[in-house]
Design an enzyme around this catalytic site. Structure first.
Site, PDB file in Angstrom:
ATOM      1  N   TYR A  64       0.825  -1.208   0.000  1.00  0.00           N
ATOM      2  CA  TYR A  64       0.000   0.000   0.000  1.00  0.00           C
ATOM      3  C   TYR A  64       0.864   1.264   0.000  1.00  0.00           C
ATOM      4  O   TYR A  64       0.433   2.304  -0.485  1.00  0.00           O
ATOM      5  CB  TYR A  64      -0.899   0.037   1.239  1.00  0.00           C
ATOM      6  CG  TYR A  64      -2.256  -0.601   1.060  1.00  0.00           C
ATOM      7  CD1 TYR A  64      -2.374  -1.905   0.617  1.00  0.00           C
ATOM      8  CD2 TYR A  64      -3.416   0.108   1.363  1.00  0.00           C
ATOM      9  CE1 TYR A  64      -3.617  -2.497   0.477  1.00  0.00           C
ATOM     10  CE2 TYR A  64      -4.662  -0.482   1.231  1.00  0.00           C
ATOM     11  CZ  TYR A  64      -4.761  -1.778   0.784  1.00  0.00           C
ATOM     12  OH  TYR A  64      -5.994  -2.356   0.653  1.00  0.00           O
ATOM     13  N   LYS A  92       2.910 -15.228   1.648  1.00  0.00           N
ATOM     14  CA  LYS A  92       3.037 -15.911   0.360  1.00  0.00           C
ATOM     15  C   LYS A  92       4.526 -16.237   0.220  1.00  0.00           C
ATOM     16  O   LYS A  92       5.206 -15.808  -0.723  1.00  0.00           O
ATOM     17  CB  LYS A  92       2.518 -14.990  -0.770  1.00  0.00           C
ATOM     18  CG  LYS A  92       2.428 -15.665  -2.132  1.00  0.00           C
ATOM     19  CD  LYS A  92       1.318 -16.695  -2.257  1.00  0.00           C
ATOM     20  CE  LYS A  92       1.366 -17.374  -3.619  1.00  0.00           C
ATOM     21  NZ  LYS A  92       0.423 -18.511  -3.737  1.00  0.00           N
ATOM     22  N   ASP A 103      -3.314 -17.926  -0.337  1.00  0.00           N
ATOM     23  CA  ASP A 103      -4.357 -18.535  -1.168  1.00  0.00           C
ATOM     24  C   ASP A 103      -5.076 -19.635  -0.389  1.00  0.00           C
ATOM     25  O   ASP A 103      -6.307 -19.739  -0.397  1.00  0.00           O
ATOM     26  CB  ASP A 103      -3.792 -19.051  -2.513  1.00  0.00           C
ATOM     27  CG  ASP A 103      -2.519 -19.871  -2.366  1.00  0.00           C
ATOM     28  OD1 ASP A 103      -1.959 -19.927  -1.250  1.00  0.00           O
ATOM     29  OD2 ASP A 103      -2.088 -20.474  -3.368  1.00  0.00           O
ATOM     30  N   ASP A 150      -6.514  -6.894   3.980  1.00  0.00           N
ATOM     31  CA  ASP A 150      -7.638  -6.218   3.328  1.00  0.00           C
ATOM     32  C   ASP A 150      -8.557  -7.258   2.694  1.00  0.00           C
ATOM     33  O   ASP A 150      -9.780  -7.238   2.875  1.00  0.00           O
ATOM     34  CB  ASP A 150      -7.089  -5.254   2.256  1.00  0.00           C
ATOM     35  CG  ASP A 150      -8.202  -4.564   1.495  1.00  0.00           C
ATOM     36  OD1 ASP A 150      -9.157  -4.104   2.143  1.00  0.00           O
ATOM     37  OD2 ASP A 150      -8.120  -4.496   0.247  1.00  0.00           O
ATOM     38  N   ASP A 191     -12.479  -9.027   4.151  1.00  0.00           N
ATOM     39  CA  ASP A 191     -13.747  -9.009   3.410  1.00  0.00           C
ATOM     40  C   ASP A 191     -14.306 -10.426   3.299  1.00  0.00           C
ATOM     41  O   ASP A 191     -15.519 -10.640   3.437  1.00  0.00           O
ATOM     42  CB  ASP A 191     -13.563  -8.434   1.995  1.00  0.00           C
ATOM     43  CG  ASP A 191     -13.827  -6.928   1.948  1.00  0.00           C
ATOM     44  OD1 ASP A 191     -13.580  -6.259   2.970  1.00  0.00           O
ATOM     45  OD2 ASP A 191     -14.278  -6.436   0.900  1.00  0.00           O
TER      46      ASP A 191
HETATM   47  C1  IPM Z   1     -10.461  -1.170   4.028  1.00  0.00           C
HETATM   48  C2  IPM Z   1     -10.726  -0.486   2.723  1.00  0.00           C
HETATM   49  C3  IPM Z   1      -9.574   0.462   2.425  1.00  0.00           C
HETATM   50  C4  IPM Z   1      -8.313  -0.349   2.313  1.00  0.00           C
HETATM   51  C5  IPM Z   1      -9.777   1.376   1.190  1.00  0.00           C
HETATM   52  C6  IPM Z   1     -11.062   2.172   1.293  1.00  0.00           C
HETATM   53  C7  IPM Z   1      -8.606   2.270   0.963  1.00  0.00           C
HETATM   54  O1  IPM Z   1     -10.912  -1.424   1.714  1.00  0.00           O
HETATM   55  O2  IPM Z   1     -10.285  -0.464   5.045  1.00  0.00           O
HETATM   56  O3  IPM Z   1     -10.444  -2.408   4.053  1.00  0.00           O
HETATM   57  O4  IPM Z   1      -8.015  -0.897   1.245  1.00  0.00           O
HETATM   58  O5  IPM Z   1      -7.599  -0.448   3.311  1.00  0.00           O
HETATM   59 MG    MG Z   2     -11.025  -3.428   2.393  1.00  0.00          MG
END
Ligand code: IPM
Ligand code: MG
Length: 369
Positions: free
Chosen positions: A143, A194, A226, A250, A254
């Site tokens: 990042y 990884k 993975d 990240d 999710d």
């Molecule tokens: C998160 C989001 C952020 C990230 C974005 C909005 C920059 O996806 O906090 O998970 O990638 O960190």
């Molecule tokens: Mg995110």
């Protein structure tokens, strides 16, 4: 007299303001109860800040964040700003805030409330009782790595590049947070990398092994990312604490959120290092985004935001008891069958954002009667 805490509120874009509003009401309830006093400041971040000032974050706002006891953030971004310059896009404001405040440790708990076991896209038996904690490194890795950019080649084609980079200090710092949290939970830590392809994460694995010596009672394992993504949807219960890089965290968070039924349920805490007086910068935000398609319609789920506020009480103000009460209240409104649209299933009652907030406060009232 109740302690006075200075909070910087950054509602952001899309559904951000609506869900932050519900936390404001919980805060008001706490003040009315004499549990705490808040001194609130509010500012813009993300797209709304671009509209007003042409940048997604102002240095004044960073200053306010540094002097506050904690920051509460809604969400940033949306299609409206898809065409702004890359370095002033809404997300850049959030990334700059994380970097400037040194918020290297991002805690993302994924907990399944029994009442929501049927909202998950995974089978009930796979996720019932799930409680995992993803510890994501937040101020390094790909990042932020340099060099980065896109260049035009002599043949007219383009070359885009980013750099994945970690130093031993960065790995140790986040690794220790993972081990310490594992000690407070079920004593198991899985480090995700990884290492079979990327030198940087091979070094990550070696350094995690090195600090493991200081935590002999934690059972450490390593997993390739993975495989970890697959295991999170196959058998998430095998995990206790996961520690991983910025980008892997990240993505995995999710994935883990869907196990819990909805991205609308996942809170997060982003923490800096402790200073000499035992204070640290901290920002609390839900994992979900701005959901522009439902913004302003009272359809958003405020629970991830409310649960993020509970994390603030726990990690910044040592108010575990009130944090527990808020979490129990969330659980009890779910047990009552109340659902926002994102977690709605047959036979339940679909309610608005503010009705969900009302119900949480009513449940709190009941607990404190
Ligand atoms: C998160 C989001 C952020 C990230 C974005 C909005 C920059 O996806 O906090 O998970 O990638 O960190
Ligand atoms: Mg995110």
């Amino acid at each position: 007299m109740a302690a006075i805490k200075k909070i910087l509120m950054l509602p952001g874009d899309g559904i951000g303001p609506e869900v932050v509003e519900e936390v404001r009401r919980v805060m008001g309830w706490m003040e009315k109860r004499g549990l705490i006093s808040f001194e609130l400041e509010e500012d813009l971040i993300g797209g709304s800040c671009i509209d007003e000032y042409g940048v997604p974050l102002r240095s004044e706002t960073i200053g306010l964040a540094k002097s506050a006891d904690a920051v509460l953030l809604g969400a940033v971004g949306g299609p409206k700003w898809d065409n702004v310059a890359f370095d002033v896009r809404p997300e850049a404001g959030l990334l700059e805030m994380r970097k400037e405040l040194g918020l290297f440790a991002n805690l993302r708990p994924a907990v399944v409330f029994d009442a929501l076991a049927d909202s998950s896209s995974l089978k009930r038996e796979v996720i019932l009782g799930l409680n995992i904690l993803i510890v994501r490194e937040l101020t390094g890795g790909i990042y932020f790595g340099e060099p980065r950019g896109v260049e035009t080649l002599p043949d007219g084609g383009r070359r885009g590049y980013n750099t994945l980079v970690y130093t031993t200090d960065e790995v140790h710092r986040i690794g220790r947070v993972g081990f310490e949290l594992a000690l407070k939970r079920n004593g198991r830590l899985c480090s995700v990398d990884k290492a079979n392809v990327l030198e940087c994460t091979r070094m990550w694995r070696e350094e995690i092994n090195r600090i493991a010596e200081d935590f002999p009672s934690v059972e450490l394992s390593h997993m390739l990312v993975d495989n970890a993504a697959m295991q999170i949807v196959r058998d998430p219960q095998q995990f206790d604490v996961i520690v991983t890089t910025n980008m892997f965290g990240d993505i995995l968070s999710d994935a883990a959120s869907m196990a819990t039924g909805s991205l609308g349920m996942l809170p997060s805490a982003s923490l800096g290092s402790l200073d000499n007086s035992g204070n640290r910068n901290a920002l609390y935000e839900p994992v979900h985004g701005t959901a522009p398609d439902i913004a302003g319609q009272g359809k958003a789920n405020p629970l991830a935001m409310v649960l993020s506020f509970a994390m603030m009480l726990r990690y910044s103000f040592n108010m575990d008891e009130v944090a527990d009460s808020i979490e129990h209240s969330v659980e009890s409104v779910l047990n009552l069958g109340l659902r926002t649209r994102d977690i709605m299933t047959e036979g339940k009652t679909c309610v608005s954002t503010s009705a969900m907030g009302d119900a949480v406060i009513a449940a709190l009232e009941k607990l404190y009667k």
